[in-house]
Enzyme design. Structure first.
Site, PDB file in Angstrom:
ATOM      1  N   ARG A 105       0.834  -1.205   0.000  1.00 42.45           N
ATOM      2  CA  ARG A 105       0.000   0.000   0.000  1.00 42.45           C
ATOM      3  C   ARG A 105       0.869   1.255   0.000  1.00 42.45           C
ATOM      4  O   ARG A 105       0.517   2.259  -0.634  1.00 42.45           O
ATOM      5  CB  ARG A 105      -0.987   0.000   1.164  1.00 42.45           C
ATOM      6  CG  ARG A 105      -2.037   1.092   1.049  1.00 42.45           C
ATOM      7  CD  ARG A 105      -3.194   0.921   2.016  1.00 42.45           C
ATOM      8  NE  ARG A 105      -4.262   0.082   1.488  1.00 42.45           N
ATOM      9  CZ  ARG A 105      -5.310   0.518   0.791  1.00 42.45           C
ATOM     10  NH1 ARG A 105      -5.460   1.804   0.540  1.00 42.45           N
ATOM     11  NH2 ARG A 105      -6.217  -0.309   0.337  1.00 42.45           N
TER      12      ARG A 105
ATOM     13  N   GLU B  16      -9.826   5.948   6.946  1.00 39.41           N
ATOM     14  CA  GLU B  16      -8.389   6.233   6.985  1.00 39.41           C
ATOM     15  C   GLU B  16      -7.941   7.497   6.264  1.00 39.41           C
ATOM     16  O   GLU B  16      -7.046   8.204   6.745  1.00 39.41           O
ATOM     17  CB  GLU B  16      -7.615   5.045   6.378  1.00 39.41           C
ATOM     18  CG  GLU B  16      -7.770   3.756   7.138  1.00 39.41           C
ATOM     19  CD  GLU B  16      -7.316   2.570   6.303  1.00 39.41           C
ATOM     20  OE1 GLU B  16      -8.031   2.209   5.351  1.00 39.41           O
ATOM     21  OE2 GLU B  16      -6.238   2.033   6.578  1.00 39.41           O
TER      22      GLU B  16
HETATM   23  N1  MTE Z   1     -12.288   5.593  14.161  1.00 45.91           N
HETATM   24  C1  MTE Z   1     -12.357   5.326  15.478  1.00 45.91           C
HETATM   25  N2  MTE Z   1     -13.098   6.135  16.257  1.00 45.91           N
HETATM   26  N3  MTE Z   1     -11.695   4.280  16.035  1.00 45.91           N
HETATM   27  C2  MTE Z   1     -10.904   3.446  15.281  1.00 45.91           C
HETATM   28  O1  MTE Z   1     -10.319   2.501  15.792  1.00 45.91           O
HETATM   29  N4  MTE Z   1     -10.031   2.944  13.025  1.00 45.91           N
HETATM   30  C3  MTE Z   1      -9.706   3.479  11.707  1.00 45.91           C
HETATM   31  C4  MTE Z   1     -10.917   4.155  11.083  1.00 45.91           C
HETATM   32  N5  MTE Z   1     -11.521   5.068  12.028  1.00 45.91           N
HETATM   33  C5  MTE Z   1     -10.804   3.706  13.869  1.00 45.91           C
HETATM   34  C6  MTE Z   1     -11.544   4.799  13.353  1.00 45.91           C
HETATM   35  C7  MTE Z   1      -9.215   2.479  10.766  1.00 45.91           C
HETATM   36  S1  MTE Z   1      -7.591   2.047  10.830  1.00 45.91           S
HETATM   37  C8  MTE Z   1     -10.019   1.928   9.810  1.00 45.91           C
HETATM   38  S2  MTE Z   1      -9.412   0.852   8.663  1.00 45.91           S
HETATM   39  C9  MTE Z   1     -11.452   2.230   9.737  1.00 45.91           C
HETATM   40  O2  MTE Z   1     -11.863   3.142  10.744  1.00 45.91           O
HETATM   41  C10 MTE Z   1     -12.215   0.926   9.880  1.00 45.91           C
HETATM   42  O3  MTE Z   1     -13.573   1.101   9.876  1.00 45.91           O
HETATM   43  P1  MTE Z   1     -14.456   1.292   8.551  1.00 45.91           P
HETATM   44  O4  MTE Z   1     -13.938   0.315   7.535  1.00 45.91           O
HETATM   45  O5  MTE Z   1     -15.808   0.968   9.005  1.00 45.91           O
HETATM   46  O6  MTE Z   1     -14.262   2.703   8.147  1.00 45.91           O
HETATM   47 MO1  MOS Z   2      -7.230   0.066   9.323  1.00 48.57          MO
HETATM   48  S1  MOS Z   2      -5.192   0.315   9.384  1.00 48.57           S
HETATM   49  O1  MOS Z   2      -7.106  -0.724   7.749  1.00 48.57           O
HETATM   50  O2  MOS Z   2      -7.454  -1.194  10.408  1.00 48.57           O
END
Ligand code: MTE
Ligand code: MOS
Length: 795
Positions: free
Chosen positions: A319, A738
């Site tokens: 990535r 992200e």
């Molecule tokens: N937001 C919160 N509040 N807590 C989290 O742990 N993780 C992030 C993002 N936002 C996270 C977050 C990461 S690394 C990812 S990959 C995505 O949320 C995962 O959730 P989604 O695929 O539903 O967006």
């Molecule tokens: Mo998020 S780093 O893809 O859990």
């Protein structure tokens, strides 16, 4: 049925509602995995025996002394493992190692009636170590040729030709730090075994299916003998994509051997010292620009610090390679990537998954080279944006490329960039000891798992006889609001009010073979699956309703109602155009039940059109790109390097938002977390040759500086791009989790601008990462020295 992206005029998607558990979060009523253990009788607590060496062979281990401590029940060692003694998917992570690979690695686990007893027991286990030499830094690893996994190369065109055509060629090097996840809830697992030997593990995991698989292989069981549930996580950020498996396996092993429930919750120090972090990277690069400032060629070697084992290091690297272009067209590219092996925690997924590292490298290059080209950094960036029809170095056409410039130009206008840029010049001219910097950076982030197989999801939707709805899907909730969005999707798809829909915790016995909730794809994938399940049910209900409504429609001169013309809206079901003839959703459900209609459905979604050759790094791994841009303004103190973030303006593309409050929260949170990575958070390991070599020195919040309210920008304007429907994605939305983290790169670039303002123009301004006040001080000091040298030369 309607296509995936089409939105009905009425429905819960797009409504700005709070997080489904917001009230529970703020009142402390929301339960987390560790809150559940207290309800179980006979609970055992687990404590690790952590090795005091970065690298050592275990020569002998004596567990008997631990058993003399009152309350200690059992010490788990490698000899207890009935299945495979490994907690990783790459089979390079012994759960109970014979060779210690990093300082603090757990070599055995003690189970006791109380946490204190387990702690004392762990102290009583006698381990004899034979220390071995340890590699800690990227430089040491590169010198020793210590690498792991497969190296890969991203290639397009011919860099030699690109450099030959270039009017300006620059070279450089850049090494930058990792990041600790610092989720509020540390890793935790709670395991029980029932009378039939069924293992039930509650785990704070982003990937319940993989946790299930690892628990099963450690115990030597089939997957159907293990169920993993994740109620919710107090943050994951990628740190719970793979790291939870081993802890879940230890708890499950303990429960199997003792017949008692086992709770394993790491305290903060244990979590910091045992679990992997964001990968630090090292890059050497050579870049060529045309006379017009356009990028001609990029050649680079990226080395990530993978720590002691691989886990996700290869996909993280992939990535990174897929994001070195960020928003810029690079005609000739040759970027090599490799993963170093060091005696540190196993670095892993962290919000952006290598994307931030790849993008930071190109943004650093542009920030450094702009003055050498005699250009403003924002002009150099704007000049190099992808245009419609262009493709990435790995061969994927950049869908909606024009949106990069659209977001950028809109943001510059709304943030009054040009005028503020001029104001800052004036401010800096008038203030010898304080300087301001203003920078704007773009984000282009690919959405989907690079690993094509992961782009699938399942859901299970039940409609009960009373018309109430229960949904279950394969994604996990970590605070990001996925469950809120799934409730909105289900309510919209079934045409019922949100209050009719409930969501049950994520479990592997409800929806099997799930992918990690990661790569920001949770809502795209699970939303597709939830909608599919709801659509199936609605199709069946429409048949029933067409019959029931048929007689009523005769009154308005119709011959009857075709099932396709039945509308479901806000709990009412009616013939299209005639809401007055409608009936309640629950009446239709009631009729359907009596007509023996299946009222539940399993939904499935697979992202169409993806393909990826992971050996040659070619293909179309992403469904689409997410775009954004940010403008940051900082002020730096010339005596100390201390700085403030005066203002940040963010504009981000989430398609048509499924849930605007949630999305704004994700953008704000991502930005602040990114700013933490780039400006504050400084992981330090003991790299001395002393007895603590390899020990993580920053193992508490007192030494590891996290962003908090005081680091929030004084003025913080966050907006979502309007009219941005993404066709082919659930209700026209885009992923958000992200990408906003990378908006924080503008903070670092603003600091570079401010530091450079202490010196003469036209010079390359270096800046370390994280750009702590100390790092900013050294940067501005270099600028000041250059100014003095220039003055001296003039004299
Ligand atoms: N937001 C919160 N509040 N807590 C989290 O742990 N993780 C992030 C993002 N936002 C996270 C977050 C990461 S690394 C990812 S990959 C995505 O949320 C995962 O959730 P989604 O695929 O539903 O967006
Ligand atoms: Mo998020 S780093 O893809 O859990």
């Amino acid at each position: 049925m309607s296509s995936l992206h089409e939105r009905p005029t009425h429905g819960a998607v797009g409504e700005a509602i709070p997080h489904e558990s917001a009230a529970l979060h703020v009142t402390g009523q929301a339960l987390y995995t560790d809150d559940l253990g207290g309800r179980l009788g006979g609970l055992l607590h687990a404590w690790p025996v952590q090795a005091p060496h970065a690298h050592a062979r275990i020569l002998a281990m004596e567990t008997a002394p631990a058993l003399t401590i009152p309350g200690v029940v059992r010490v788990l060692t490698a000899a207890d493992v009935p299945g495979e003694n490994d907690s990783g998917v790459k089979h390079d992570e012994p759960l109970f190692p014979s060779e210690v690979m990093f300082y603090g690695q757990a070599v055995a686990w003690v189970l006791a009636d109380t946490l204190d007893a387990a702690h004392l027991g762990a102290g009583a286990v006698r381990v004899e170590y034979g220390p071995l030499p340890a590699l800690l830094t990227l430089t040491e690893a590169i010198e020793a040729c210590s690498f792991q996994g497969n190296a890969s190369t991203l290639r397009r065109g011919d860099v030699a030709q690109g450099f030959a055509e270039a009017a300006h060629v620059f070279e450089g090097e850049f090494e930058f730090g990792g990041q600790e996840h610092f989720y509020l809830e540390t890793n935790v697992a709670l395991a029980q075994v029932d009378e039939a030997g069924q293992v039930f593990v509650q785990s704070s995991t982003q990937h319940p299916t993989e946790t299930q698989e690892i628990v099963a292989h450690v115990l030597g069981l089939a997957s159907n003998a293990v169920t993993v549930q994740c109620l919710r996580m107090g943050g994951g950020f990628g740190g719970k994509e793979m790291q939870p498996h081993g802890f879940a396996a230890v708890a499950a092993l303990g429960a199997t051997l003792t017949g008692r429930p086992v709770r394993l919750r790491l305290n903060r120090t244990q979590d910091l010292t045992l679990t992997g972090k964001r990968h630090p990277f090292h890059a050497v690069w050579k870049v060529g620009f045309g006379e017009d400032g356009k990028l001609r060629a990029l050649q680079a070697t990226l080395t990530s610090d993978g720590g002691w084992s691989l886990d996700l290091s290869e996909p993280v690297l992939a990535r990174a390679l897929c994001h070195v272009d960020n928003a810029y067209y690079l005609p000739h590219v040759e970027v090599h990537g490799r993963v170093a092996k060091t005696n540190k925690t196993s670095q892993t997924a962290f919000r952006g998954f290598g994307g931030p590292q790849g993008m930071l490298i190109i943004e650093d290059i542009l920030g450094r080279c702009a003055p050498l080209l005699g250009l403003e950094a924002h002009d150099l960036r704007r000049l190099n944006f992808y245009q419609e029809g262009e493709a990435t170095p790995y061969g994927q056409p950049v869908r909606h490329a024009a949106r990069i410039a659209e977001v950028w130009d809109t943001l510059l206008e709304r943030s009054d960039f040009v005028a503020r840029h001029a104001d800052i010049r004036a401010f800096n001219a008038a203030h010898p000891h304080r300087k301001r910097g203003l920078a704007v950076t773009p984000v282009k982030f690919g959405i989907s798992f690079n690993f094509t197989s992961y782009n699938q999801a399942g859901a299970l939707v039940h409609v009960y006889k009373d018309g109430s709805v229960l949904i279950n899907h394969g994604g996990t909730e970590m605070g990001q609001g996925l469950h809120t969005k799934m409730l909105q999707v289900a309510a919209t798809a079934l045409g019922v009010p949100l209050s009719c829909v409930r969501l049950a915790p994520t479990r592997t016995d409800k929806v099997p073979n799930t992918s990690a909730t990661a790569a920001s794809s949770g809502a795209d994938l699970n939303g597709g699956a939830v909608k599919d399940a709801c659509d199936q049910i609605k199709t069946r209900l429409a048949e029933v309703a067409a019959g029931s409504l048929g007689t009523r429609s005769v009154k308005v001169g119709a011959l009857g109602v075709h099932p396709d013309d039945v509308r479901f809206e806000n709990g009412r079901v009616f013939p299209v155009g005639h809401p007055e003839l409608g009936m309640d959703f629950r009446e239709v459900v009631h009729d359907a039940y009596h007509l023996r209609t299946q009222l539940w459905a399993a939904g499935f979604y697979r992202t169409p059109g993806l393909h990826w050759d992971r050996v040659n790094l070619r293909g179309e791994p992403f469904k689409y790109f997410s775009y954004g841009a940010s403008v940051s303004e900082v002020e730096v103190d010339g005596f100390t390097g201390a700085y403030t973030l005066r203002r940040a303006d963010l504009l981000h593309d989430v398609g048509d938002s499924l849930s605007p409050l949630i999305d704004i929260g994700q953008v704000e949170g991502g930005f602040v977390q990114g700013a933490g990575w780039l400006t504050l958070e400084d992981l330090r390991w003991d790299t001395s040759d002393g007895p603590n070599r390899g020990r993580l020195a920053t193992q508490a919040a007192s030494t590891y500086k996290l962003p908090s309210f005081s680091e929030m920008p004084e003025v913080f304007n966050v907006a979502l791009l309007e009219r941005a429907t993404e066709t082919g994605v659930v209700y026209g939305s885009k992923a958000v989790g992200e990408p906003p983290l990378m908006l924080a790169i503008s903070v670092r670039e603003a600091l570079r601008q401010a530091a450079a303002a202490f010196g003469p123009g036209g010079r390359e301004q270096l800046l370390a990462s994280p750009a702590t006040p100390e790092a900013v001080y050294w940067a501005l000091d270099a600028a000041r020295t250059a100014a003095q040298t220039a003055v001296a030369a003039d004299d």
